[in-house]
Design an enzyme around this catalytic site. Structure first.
Site, mmCIF file in Angstrom:
data_model
loop_
_atom_site.group_PDB
_atom_site.id
_atom_site.type_symbol
_atom_site.label_atom_id
_atom_site.label_comp_id
_atom_site.label_asym_id
_atom_site.label_seq_id
_atom_site.Cartn_x
_atom_site.Cartn_y
_atom_site.Cartn_z
ATOM 1 N N PRO A 177 61.919 75.038 -12.199
ATOM 2 C CA PRO A 177 61.185 74.447 -11.618
ATOM 3 C C PRO A 177 59.955 74.273 -11.967
ATOM 4 C CG PRO A 177 62.502 75.577 -10.491
ATOM 5 C CD PRO A 177 62.022 76.454 -11.418
ATOM 6 N N GLU A 178 59.363 72.494 -11.291
ATOM 7 C CA GLU A 178 57.723 72.403 -11.668
ATOM 8 C C GLU A 178 57.660 71.183 -11.673
ATOM 9 O OE1 GLU A 178 55.761 73.015 -15.885
ATOM 10 O OE2 GLU A 178 57.085 74.516 -16.850
ATOM 11 N N LYS A 236 54.930 71.190 -6.745
ATOM 12 C CA LYS A 236 55.913 71.869 -7.080
ATOM 13 C C LYS A 236 56.428 72.528 -5.485
ATOM 14 C CE LYS A 236 54.060 74.928 -10.500
ATOM 15 N NZ LYS A 236 54.443 75.991 -11.402
#
Length: 263
Positions: free
Chosen positions: A2-3, A51
């Site tokens: 996840p970014e 994020k």
């Protein structure tokens, strides 16, 4: 991994399923929120900030002054799934940390690294640098913040969310490769404007893709230039790609580079 692009896409899915709808029930499965109940409230907005993901929930009644935001961070393993109510979950129930239900949809947050309720989310996240995926992204402020750490390596600076928000380990390797810059080069020796521009373009291009790519090719084995390709041949010069550890915010993190293309 996840970014910023992953979180942006998750926010878009949550917005489609929850936005403007009343929560019929909420179930927070962590001790600190065990008694929290936001049922009967409307989801007023869903947004990503770097994020971080925020689900804004309206006050319980007009004038009550208790509007809150459900703040989550996916960390390494987290995910939000949104689907029609009654549909089978795609991950085990023991991984669920939050379950939000409207009349027709259900959103489940699995293995969330951070889950909390914030009364003033903008203040809580004010330390973040400019969000690369924000409509009002401040390019000059991003450059200024990066330049304020001249002795940091560019690889470490790109991961520092206080300087610029949204880049993770995958994108930083790819950005450095595409700019032909060694990740260990000091910030003071890097032309920061093009780095910031490329960072925004890459995240923007991937913000709603199901499969992230920096090469423009969506085939499973052709999506990345260097990330995850240790020992394989560089797509530009056929030199074996290197992998190492680079001191970064939060500790040492893996980094990939081409020893010939990047100087």
């Amino acid at each position: 991994m996840p970014e910023g692009d992953t979180v942006f896409a998750a926010a878009a899915r949550l917005r489609a399923g929850l936005g403007g709808r009343v929560l019929e029930s909420t179930d927070f499965r962590i001790p600190s929120l065990a008694t929290a109940d936001l049922s009967g409230r409307e989801v007023s907005a869903v947004r990503s900030v770097g994020k971080h993901l925020l689900i804004d929930v309206a006050e319980s009644r007009p004038g009550a002054g208790d509007a809150v935001s459900i703040h989550s961070h996916l960390k390494m393993e987290g995910a939000w799934h949104v689907h029609p109510r009654g549909q089978r979950w795609r991950r085990p129930a023991y991984q669920a940390r939050a379950v939000l239900r409207t009349a027709d949809h259900e959103a489940v947050g699995f293995d969330l690294g951070v889950l909390e309720l914030l009364a003033d989310p903008d203040a809580a996240l004010a330390y973040l640098g400019p969000d690369l995926l924000a409509d009002d992204f401040d390019r000059e402020e991003a450059i200024r913040r990066l330049a304020s750490r001249p002795d940091d390596t560019i690889g470490a600076a790109l991961l520092d969310q206080r300087l610029i928000a949204g880049i993770g380990n995958v994108f930083r390797s790819e950005i450095c490769f595409l700019r032909r810059v060694l990740p260990t080069r000091p910030v003071r020796e890097v032309d920061l404007g093009p780095v910031v521009d490329l960072s925004r373009r890459l995240l923007w291009a991937n913000r709603l893709r199901s499969a992230r790519t920096t090469t423009g090719n969506t085939s499973p084995n052709a999506r990345m230039w260097v990330y995850g390709r240790h020992g394989r041949l560089c797509r530009r010069c056929a030199t074996p790609v290197k992998r190492g550890e680079l001191e970064s915010p939060g500790g040492e993190r893996s980094i990939y580079w081409c020893p010939r293309c990047q100087i």
